[in-house]
Design a protein around this motif. Sequence first.
Motif, PDB file in Angstrom:
ATOM      1  N   ARG A   4     -36.082   6.168 112.241  1.00  0.00           N
ATOM      2  CA  ARG A   4     -36.236   7.622 112.379  1.00  0.00           C
ATOM      3  C   ARG A   4     -35.017   8.243 113.065  1.00  0.00           C
ATOM      4  N   THR A   5     -34.469   7.567 114.056  1.00  0.00           N
ATOM      5  CA  THR A   5     -33.276   8.045 114.757  1.00  0.00           C
ATOM      6  C   THR A   5     -32.076   8.064 113.818  1.00  0.00           C
ATOM      7  N   TYR A  10     -28.328  11.192 110.500  1.00  0.00           N
ATOM      8  CA  TYR A  10     -27.812  11.463 109.161  1.00  0.00           C
ATOM      9  C   TYR A  10     -28.029  12.929 108.774  1.00  0.00           C
ATOM     10  N   PHE A  11     -29.251  13.408 108.939  1.00  0.00           N
ATOM     11  CA  PHE A  11     -29.545  14.773 108.520  1.00  0.00           C
ATOM     12  C   PHE A  11     -28.849  15.819 109.383  1.00  0.00           C
ATOM     13  N   THR A 109     -19.714  10.250 110.453  1.00  0.00           N
ATOM     14  CA  THR A 109     -21.047  10.035 111.024  1.00  0.00           C
ATOM     15  C   THR A 109     -22.111  10.070 109.935  1.00  0.00           C
ATOM     16  N   SER A 110     -22.006  11.041 109.042  1.00  0.00           N
ATOM     17  CA  SER A 110     -22.961  11.149 107.944  1.00  0.00           C
ATOM     18  C   SER A 110     -22.919   9.897 107.068  1.00  0.00           C
ATOM     19  N   TYR A 111     -21.726   9.428 106.768  1.00  0.00           N
ATOM     20  CA  TYR A 111     -21.583   8.246 105.909  1.00  0.00           C
ATOM     21  C   TYR A 111     -22.155   7.000 106.578  1.00  0.00           C
ATOM     22  N   ILE A 112     -21.827   6.807 107.845  1.00  0.00           N
ATOM     23  CA  ILE A 112     -22.302   5.611 108.561  1.00  0.00           C
ATOM     24  C   ILE A 112     -23.829   5.586 108.611  1.00  0.00           C
ATOM     25  N   PHE A 113     -24.441   6.712 108.929  1.00  0.00           N
ATOM     26  CA  PHE A 113     -25.899   6.726 109.051  1.00  0.00           C
ATOM     27  C   PHE A 113     -26.585   6.773 107.690  1.00  0.00           C
ATOM     28  N   LYS A 116     -26.752   3.105 106.954  1.00  0.00           N
ATOM     29  CA  LYS A 116     -27.675   2.377 107.828  1.00  0.00           C
ATOM     30  C   LYS A 116     -29.134   2.680 107.544  1.00  0.00           C
ATOM     31  N   LYS A 117     -29.430   3.856 106.964  1.00  0.00           N
ATOM     32  CA  LYS A 117     -30.849   4.201 106.794  1.00  0.00           C
ATOM     33  C   LYS A 117     -31.468   3.568 105.575  1.00  0.00           C
TER      34      LYS A 117
END
Length: 117
Positions: A4-5, A10-11, A109-113, A116-117
């Motif tokens: 969830r984190t 990401y969002f 940051t958007s790409y990394i998360f 990961k999600k």
Amino acid sequence: MKSRTKKTFYFVSTSLLTLMMFATIGNSVFNPEFAKRFSEIGFPIYLIFPLMTAKTLGLIAIWTNKSEVLKEWAYSGFVFLFLLAFLAELNAPVPDYISPPLALLLIITSYIFWKKK
């Protein structure tokens, strides 16, 4: 880190990036000073329309999950765009040292998360 984190990071990062891109797109359409600034940096004015179209299509590719390959290309295109924008700002008469690195931080940051999600 909880799933969830990761989704929240990401969002939030993708939403902030989208707001930043919409502000740039709106500024290019409604502000005549944008073309002047664009040419001061050293870019031809006729690139504004294709660049804003590419930004819009990139945002659509990132937000829709139709194709992972297309989403990867959109992310890489934005990274190159923000790196080149930062380098162009270094040579500008009145440089903007905040917007391109901030956009680069948001896209990374958007790409990394997203991965990961």
